[in-house]
Design a protein around this motif. Structure first.
Motif, PDB file in Angstrom:
ATOM      1  N   ILE A   1      21.009 -32.878 -28.277  1.00 25.82           N
ATOM      2  CA  ILE A   1      21.221 -33.919 -26.977  1.00 25.82           C
ATOM      3  C   ILE A   1      22.086 -35.155 -27.315  1.00 25.82           C
ATOM      4  O   ILE A   1      22.048 -35.584 -28.353  1.00 25.82           O
ATOM      5  N   GLU A   2      23.117 -35.542 -26.452  1.00 25.67           N
ATOM      6  CA  GLU A   2      24.250 -36.306 -26.666  1.00 25.67           C
ATOM      7  C   GLU A   2      23.796 -37.704 -26.128  1.00 25.67           C
ATOM      8  O   GLU A   2      24.134 -38.655 -26.594  1.00 25.67           O
ATOM      9  N   GLY A   3      23.118 -37.772 -25.012  1.00 27.32           N
ATOM     10  CA  GLY A   3      22.643 -38.950 -24.579  1.00 27.32           C
ATOM     11  C   GLY A   3      21.241 -39.723 -24.888  1.00 27.32           C
ATOM     12  O   GLY A   3      20.658 -39.488 -25.853  1.00 27.32           O
ATOM     13  N   ASP A   4      20.753 -40.271 -23.991  1.00 27.98           N
ATOM     14  CA  ASP A   4      19.335 -40.843 -23.954  1.00 27.98           C
ATOM     15  C   ASP A   4      18.502 -40.070 -23.512  1.00 27.98           C
ATOM     16  O   ASP A   4      18.676 -39.058 -23.229  1.00 27.98           O
ATOM     17  N   VAL A   5      17.284 -40.196 -24.123  1.00 21.98           N
ATOM     18  CA  VAL A   5      16.040 -39.606 -24.146  1.00 21.98           C
ATOM     19  C   VAL A   5      15.072 -40.157 -23.526  1.00 21.98           C
ATOM     20  O   VAL A   5      14.839 -41.458 -23.569  1.00 21.98           O
TER      21      VAL A   5
ATOM     22  N   LEU B   1      14.136 -30.878 -23.030  1.00 17.89           N
ATOM     23  CA  LEU B   1      14.040 -30.048 -24.404  1.00 17.89           C
ATOM     24  C   LEU B   1      12.437 -30.205 -24.589  1.00 17.89           C
ATOM     25  O   LEU B   1      11.725 -30.756 -24.708  1.00 17.89           O
ATOM     26  N   LEU B   2      12.066 -28.739 -24.762  1.00 22.98           N
ATOM     27  CA  LEU B   2      10.647 -28.306 -25.481  1.00 22.98           C
ATOM     28  C   LEU B   2      11.182 -27.815 -26.935  1.00 22.98           C
ATOM     29  O   LEU B   2      11.910 -27.482 -27.266  1.00 22.98           O
ATOM     30  N   LEU B   3       9.954 -28.117 -27.673  1.00 24.66           N
ATOM     31  CA  LEU B   3      10.056 -27.515 -28.990  1.00 24.66           C
ATOM     32  C   LEU B   3       8.333 -27.230 -29.649  1.00 24.66           C
ATOM     33  O   LEU B   3       7.434 -28.030 -29.222  1.00 24.66           O
ATOM     34  N   ASP B   4       8.516 -26.343 -30.750  1.00 14.52           N
ATOM     35  CA  ASP B   4       7.313 -26.282 -31.378  1.00 14.52           C
ATOM     36  C   ASP B   4       7.545 -26.683 -32.741  1.00 14.52           C
ATOM     37  O   ASP B   4       8.692 -26.503 -33.466  1.00 14.52           O
ATOM     38  N   TYR B   5       6.550 -27.684 -33.189  1.00 18.51           N
ATOM     39  CA  TYR B   5       6.730 -28.205 -34.559  1.00 18.51           C
ATOM     40  C   TYR B   5       6.311 -27.073 -35.407  1.00 18.51           C
ATOM     41  O   TYR B   5       6.013 -25.961 -35.203  1.00 18.51           O
TER      42      TYR B   5
ATOM     43  N   GLU C   1      11.598 -33.474 -37.668  1.00 17.94           N
ATOM     44  CA  GLU C   1      11.942 -32.123 -37.023  1.00 17.94           C
ATOM     45  C   GLU C   1      12.324 -32.661 -35.749  1.00 17.94           C
ATOM     46  O   GLU C   1      13.600 -32.151 -35.177  1.00 17.94           O
ATOM     47  N   VAL C   2      11.759 -33.250 -34.843  1.00 16.36           N
ATOM     48  CA  VAL C   2      12.051 -33.795 -33.332  1.00 16.36           C
ATOM     49  C   VAL C   2      13.270 -34.801 -33.583  1.00 16.36           C
ATOM     50  O   VAL C   2      14.204 -34.486 -32.689  1.00 16.36           O
ATOM     51  N   VAL C   3      13.391 -35.598 -34.385  1.00 14.61           N
ATOM     52  CA  VAL C   3      14.596 -36.427 -34.611  1.00 14.61           C
ATOM     53  C   VAL C   3      15.874 -35.502 -34.890  1.00 14.61           C
ATOM     54  O   VAL C   3      16.992 -35.723 -34.147  1.00 14.61           O
ATOM     55  N   ALA C   4      15.677 -34.563 -35.669  1.00 17.31           N
ATOM     56  CA  ALA C   4      17.015 -33.902 -36.026  1.00 17.31           C
ATOM     57  C   ALA C   4      17.290 -32.888 -35.077  1.00 17.31           C
ATOM     58  O   ALA C   4      18.500 -32.851 -34.808  1.00 17.31           O
ATOM     59  N   LEU C   5      16.392 -32.285 -34.092  1.00 17.54           N
ATOM     60  CA  LEU C   5      16.750 -31.507 -33.058  1.00 17.54           C
ATOM     61  C   LEU C   5      17.281 -32.385 -32.058  1.00 17.54           C
ATOM     62  O   LEU C   5      18.226 -31.815 -31.410  1.00 17.54           O
ATOM     63  N   VAL C   6      16.702 -33.513 -31.666  1.00 22.18           N
ATOM     64  CA  VAL C   6      17.322 -34.099 -30.493  1.00 22.18           C
ATOM     65  C   VAL C   6      18.722 -34.662 -31.193  1.00 22.18           C
ATOM     66  O   VAL C   6      19.634 -34.726 -30.041  1.00 22.18           O
TER      67      VAL C   6
ATOM     68  N   GLY D   1      21.513 -30.574 -18.060  1.00 20.41           N
ATOM     69  CA  GLY D   1      21.270 -31.494 -16.755  1.00 20.41           C
ATOM     70  C   GLY D   1      21.792 -32.725 -16.937  1.00 20.41           C
ATOM     71  O   GLY D   1      22.267 -33.248 -17.820  1.00 20.41           O
ATOM     72  N   THR D   2      21.531 -33.674 -15.786  1.00 12.58           N
ATOM     73  CA  THR D   2      21.537 -35.018 -15.939  1.00 12.58           C
ATOM     74  C   THR D   2      20.537 -35.716 -16.746  1.00 12.58           C
ATOM     75  O   THR D   2      19.453 -34.987 -16.929  1.00 12.58           O
ATOM     76  N   GLY D   3      21.001 -36.944 -17.321  1.00 11.48           N
ATOM     77  CA  GLY D   3      19.964 -37.486 -18.253  1.00 11.48           C
ATOM     78  C   GLY D   3      19.339 -38.712 -17.573  1.00 11.48           C
ATOM     79  O   GLY D   3      19.660 -38.946 -16.290  1.00 11.48           O
ATOM     80  N   PRO D   4      18.560 -39.463 -18.029  1.00 11.12           N
ATOM     81  CA  PRO D   4      18.287 -39.155 -19.815  1.00 11.12           C
ATOM     82  C   PRO D   4      17.371 -37.834 -19.828  1.00 11.12           C
ATOM     83  O   PRO D   4      16.768 -37.471 -18.872  1.00 11.12           O
ATOM     84  N   ALA D   5      17.570 -37.124 -21.258  1.00  8.17           N
ATOM     85  CA  ALA D   5      17.023 -35.969 -21.293  1.00  8.17           C
ATOM     86  C   ALA D   5      15.379 -36.209 -21.369  1.00  8.17           C
ATOM     87  O   ALA D   5      14.842 -37.115 -22.130  1.00  8.17           O
ATOM     88  N   LEU D   6      14.777 -35.049 -21.134  1.00  6.82           N
ATOM     89  CA  LEU D   6      13.226 -35.032 -21.143  1.00  6.82           C
ATOM     90  C   LEU D   6      12.793 -34.350 -22.216  1.00  6.82           C
ATOM     91  O   LEU D   6      13.240 -33.100 -22.321  1.00  6.82           O
ATOM     92  N   VAL D   7      12.071 -34.969 -23.067  1.00  6.22           N
ATOM     93  CA  VAL D   7      11.635 -34.362 -24.530  1.00  6.22           C
ATOM     94  C   VAL D   7      10.075 -34.436 -24.592  1.00  6.22           C
ATOM     95  O   VAL D   7       9.577 -35.528 -24.573  1.00  6.22           O
ATOM     96  N   PHE D   8       9.576 -33.082 -24.726  1.00  5.64           N
ATOM     97  CA  PHE D   8       8.131 -33.084 -24.539  1.00  5.64           C
ATOM     98  C   PHE D   8       7.587 -32.808 -25.631  1.00  5.64           C
ATOM     99  O   PHE D   8       8.144 -31.907 -26.425  1.00  5.64           O
TER     100      PHE D   8
END
Length: 261
Positions: free
Chosen positions: A98-102, A64-68, A89-94, A29-36
């Motif tokens: 994700i290409e743009g801002d978060v 973007l959602l994730l489980d640690y 883990e979060v930094v590697a996944l983002v 979708g449009t950015g910035p991407a939401l990362v929880f």
């Protein structure tokens, strides 16, 4: 194999640092991407995370959602988890997905972790949203006897108001948390920040959000206090507030303005 959840958001898996398999859900979708970023012993199936990705889908926003590792559907043992490990883990996944801002949205311990992730991602972070943010809870969240026990390499177990089993804190997590404290000095983050905190929070005093606001370098900070709000802030009105705050912050970000004719 992936499975469908959260209004058809796929659960997928990412080969994270040191080969750990990290479960995540990502919608374009449009950015910035939401990362929880979930809280301690929480995961992406929680009510706030689910509400966020459902709202993002309806709004056409990237999320973007994730489980640690050691949590939810990700591999690993929770006892091996630390802030530094989960930050990586979060930094590697983002970086991979994700290409743009978060915009980083951190709940409880996730509000501590979002500071560490923001420092690592630098200029890619368009904003921060803390929900009962709990930076440095290894410092203020334990008494002297508990700290001594953890320093001796022993696990501390505490009562859990949200489930039948006690909540463990492991020595490895405690030691890493003590090395990762942020509230002892200025925090060199300048992006817009929104902090939501319940004044009836019995786990994280709302004074922590006020202290965090003072330590952050950013001048664009708003603290929203919910007088009758508890720690979880998961009531319908709390989630509506969260989505309104996130939506306003995303709409005001430079990345959003560049996409608007």
């Amino acid at each position: 194999m992936p499975r469908w959840t959260c209004m058809n958001a796929l659960t997928e898996y990412f080969q994270g640092p040191e080969g750990r398999r990290i479960a995540y859900r990502h919608i374009p979708g449009t950015g910035p991407a939401l990362v929880f970023l979930p809280g301690y012993m929480s995961d992406m199936a929680g009510s706030k995370a689910t509400a966020l990705i459902d709202w993002a889908r309806e709004s056409g926003r990237e999320c973007l959602l994730l489980d640690y590792s050691g949590c939810g559907e990700s591999d690993g043992a929770f006892a091996d988890g630390t802030l530094s490990r989960w930050r990586d883990e979060v930094v590697a996944l983002v970086t991979d997905r994700i290409e743009g801002d978060v915009i980083l949205i951190g709940s409880s311990m996730g509000g501590w972790l979002m500071l560490l992730v923001a420092e690592a991602l630098g200029g890619r972070v368009a904003g921060l949203v803390g929900i009962a943010a709990a930076p440095d809870f290894t410092d203020w969240g334990f008494d002297a006897d508990q700290k001594a026990q953890l320093s001796r390499g022993e696990t501390v177990f505490e009562g859990n108001p949200y489930g039948p089993d006690p909540t463990p804190t492991y020595p490895q997590f405690f030691a890493d948390g003590e090395r990762s404290k942020k509230l002892d000095g200025p925090i060199a983050l300048s992006m817009p920040v929104r902090l939501i905190h319940g004044q009836r929070d019995s786990d994280v005093p709302y004074a922590i959000s006020l202290r965090l606001a003072e330590k952050l370098r950013s001048d664009d900070i708003q603290v929203v206090l919910v007088k009758d709000g508890d720690h979880r802030l998961s009531r319908p009105q709390d989630i509506a507030l969260l989505l309104r705050v996130v939506g306003d912050l995303a709409a005001a970000s430079p990345a959003e303005r560049t996409q608007t004719p």
